[in-house]
Design a protein around this motif. Structure first.
Motif, PDB file in Angstrom:
ATOM      1  N   LEU A 229       0.838  -1.192   0.000  1.00  0.00           N
ATOM      2  CA  LEU A 229       0.000   0.000   0.000  1.00  0.00           C
ATOM      3  C   LEU A 229       0.876   1.246   0.000  1.00  0.00           C
TER       4      LEU A 229
ATOM      5  N   GLN B 133     -15.118  -6.300  -4.330  1.00  0.00           N
ATOM      6  CA  GLN B 133     -14.401  -5.374  -5.193  1.00  0.00           C
ATOM      7  C   GLN B 133     -15.313  -4.946  -6.329  1.00  0.00           C
TER       8      GLN B 133
ATOM      9  N   VAL C 250      -9.651   0.175  -0.164  1.00  0.00           N
ATOM     10  CA  VAL C 250      -8.396   0.332  -0.891  1.00  0.00           C
ATOM     11  C   VAL C 250      -8.746   0.656  -2.332  1.00  0.00           C
TER      12      VAL C 250
ATOM     13  N   GLN D 255      -7.393   0.901  -6.108  1.00  0.00           N
ATOM     14  CA  GLN D 255      -6.361   0.457  -7.051  1.00  0.00           C
ATOM     15  C   GLN D 255      -6.346   1.446  -8.209  1.00  0.00           C
TER      16      GLN D 255
ATOM     17  N   THR E  96       0.763  -0.221 -11.399  1.00  0.00           N
ATOM     18  CA  THR E  96      -0.427  -0.412 -10.586  1.00  0.00           C
ATOM     19  C   THR E  96      -0.073  -0.155  -9.132  1.00  0.00           C
TER      20      THR E  96
ATOM     21  N   TYR F 152      -1.766   0.872  -4.952  1.00  0.00           N
ATOM     22  CA  TYR F 152      -2.888   0.692  -4.053  1.00  0.00           C
ATOM     23  C   TYR F 152      -2.789   1.711  -2.924  1.00  0.00           C
TER      24      TYR F 152
ATOM     25  N   LYS G 214      -4.858   3.030   0.652  1.00  0.00           N
ATOM     26  CA  LYS G 214      -5.913   2.768   1.635  1.00  0.00           C
ATOM     27  C   LYS G 214      -6.550   4.083   2.073  1.00  0.00           C
TER      28      LYS G 214
END
Length: 174
Positions: free
Chosen positions: A33, A84, A139, A141, A148, A150, A152
């Motif tokens: 993260l 998700q 989270v 993305q 890529t 991520y 939080k």
């Protein structure tokens, strides 16, 4: 005979070591993260919704309002409460819609003759969720410079639920 025993012990040791190294490689393939992001969020909130008719469905709408996006990151997916959903750009920001099991239409045939239940599908049991989150965390993305990443988000606000009174009329469906 002794040579065969030594060889078997050697093969077993190699196999156990290779299994352990595979597990270690899997452990190191974790998602990292980001501590800070190049974008600034103005507000992130969600609300639950339930259709007003049997089998009409239910879910959660999550709204992500972006204040600044200097590096023009591309937002992709939100992870929230074991689910998700893809993020879609709307008029006021990004929207992610999660479907929840409440009030969903069941397409199962229940019959005394088990052969009649042949077409029934097993319920999904996808326990793979890559994050441990509190109920008020998600989270995001996103892609930045081809990578890529991520991020939080904590302290997400829950707004009042929407309860739709009935199915849309034929005029509203168009």
């Amino acid at each position: 005979m002794r040579t065969l025993t030594v060889f078997a012990v050697f093969i077993t040791a190699v196999m156990l070591y290779s299994c352990k190294s595979t597990k270690e490689a899997f452990k190191t393939n974790t998602i990292i993260l980001e501590e800070k992001s190049s974008f600034e969020l103005e507000q992130v909130y969600f609300l639950k919704w339930v259709a007003g008719f049997q089998g009409g469905g239910s879910g959660i709408h999550m709204y992500v309002i972006v204040k600044t996006n200097k590096n023009h990151v591309v937002f992709d997916t939100v992870y929230f409460r074991g689910m998700q959903a893809k993020m879609q750009l709307g008029k006021m920001g990004y929207l992610a819609s999660f479907i929840t099991p409440l009030n969903q239409k069941e397409n199962m045939v229940m019959d005394g003759d088990s052969k009649q239940e042949y077409g029934n599908k097993l319920p999904k049991n996808d326990n793979h969720f890559p994050f441990v989150l509190q109920d008020n965390e998600c989270v995001i993305q996103y892609t930045e410079n081809g990578n890529t990443k991520y991020y939080k988000v904590k302290d997400i606000v829950e707004k009042q639920a929407e309860y739709y009174p009935n199915a849309p009329s034929d005029n509203q469906k168009q």
